[in-house]
Design an enzyme around this catalytic site. Sequence first.
Site, PDB file in Angstrom:
ATOM      1  N   HIS A   1       0.688  -1.272  -0.093  1.00  0.00           N
ATOM      2  CA  HIS A   1      -0.112  -0.078  -0.065  1.00  0.00           C
ATOM      3  C   HIS A   1       0.882   1.177  -0.074  1.00  0.00           C
ATOM      4  CE1 HIS A   1       0.637  -0.644   4.510  1.00  0.00           C
ATOM      5  NE2 HIS A   1       0.684   0.752   4.543  1.00  0.00           N
TER       6      HIS A   1
ATOM      7  N   GLU B   1      -3.782   3.608   1.811  1.00  0.00           N
ATOM      8  CA  GLU B   1      -3.948   3.868   3.419  1.00  0.00           C
ATOM      9  C   GLU B   1      -4.268   5.086   3.712  1.00  0.00           C
ATOM     10  OE1 GLU B   1      -1.622   3.777   7.523  1.00  0.00           O
ATOM     11  OE2 GLU B   1      -1.000   2.332   5.942  1.00  0.00           O
TER      12      GLU B   1
ATOM     13  N   HIS C   1       3.072  11.843  -7.334  1.00  0.00           N
ATOM     14  CA  HIS C   1       1.580  11.545  -7.683  1.00  0.00           C
ATOM     15  C   HIS C   1       1.513   9.953  -7.529  1.00  0.00           C
ATOM     16  CE1 HIS C   1       3.568  11.088 -11.524  1.00  0.00           C
ATOM     17  NE2 HIS C   1       2.893  10.117 -11.716  1.00  0.00           N
TER      18      HIS C   1
ATOM     19  N   GLU D   1      -2.546  10.881 -11.203  1.00  0.00           N
ATOM     20  CA  GLU D   1      -2.353  10.792 -12.742  1.00  0.00           C
ATOM     21  C   GLU D   1      -3.406   9.621 -13.203  1.00  0.00           C
ATOM     22  OE1 GLU D   1       1.068  10.125 -16.421  1.00  0.00           O
ATOM     23  OE2 GLU D   1       1.439   9.524 -14.366  1.00  0.00           O
TER      24      GLU D   1
ATOM     25  N   ASN E   1      -4.771  11.738  11.467  1.00  0.00           N
ATOM     26  CA  ASN E   1      -4.341  11.903  12.773  1.00  0.00           C
ATOM     27  C   ASN E   1      -5.355  13.128  13.247  1.00  0.00           C
ATOM     28  OD1 ASN E   1      -1.823  10.304  12.877  1.00  0.00           O
ATOM     29  ND2 ASN E   1      -1.158  11.789  11.152  1.00  0.00           N
TER      30      ASN E   1
ATOM     31  N   ARG F   1      -1.521  10.954   4.413  1.00  0.00           N
ATOM     32  CA  ARG F   1      -2.000  11.581   5.614  1.00  0.00           C
ATOM     33  C   ARG F   1      -3.220  12.592   5.000  1.00  0.00           C
ATOM     34  NH1 ARG F   1       3.160  11.285   7.077  1.00  0.00           N
ATOM     35  NH2 ARG F   1       3.468  10.030   8.495  1.00  0.00           N
TER      36      ARG F   1
END
Length: 126
Positions: free
Chosen positions: A5, A56, A74, A122, A60, A9
């Site tokens: 993965h 993922e 990207h 992209e 936070n 964030r």
Amino acid sequence: MRLLHTMLRVGNLERSINFYTEMLGMQLLRQSENAEYKYTLAFIGYGEESCTTVLELTYNWGTESYDMGKAYGHIAIGVDDIYGLCAKLEKLGADVYRKPGPVLGGNTVIAFVRDPDGYAIELIAD
């Protein structure tokens, strides 16, 4: 070995999940919360984690934005109908900042869109 993965964030988990699932057609595969360390994870993708690489999304708690810096480039997604998808994304309010067309010096048709946190995606015509 295989690539599992890529983690991004995000400042608003639900907004990001909606973007990737409703606009780009991914599925929410699983979600977990860690109250002790104040974060929530959501794994999204086009297939099960056992078979494909997924994203993922990490939220936070209390952090609404991040400095993108200069290192991130990207992620890339292969699409069947790049013109139709870009029209749909624009209609839904997404930032398609590079319209579909041939890559400079080549024939492959690409486009670029930003997710709600500003990450570049992209789109590549399959």
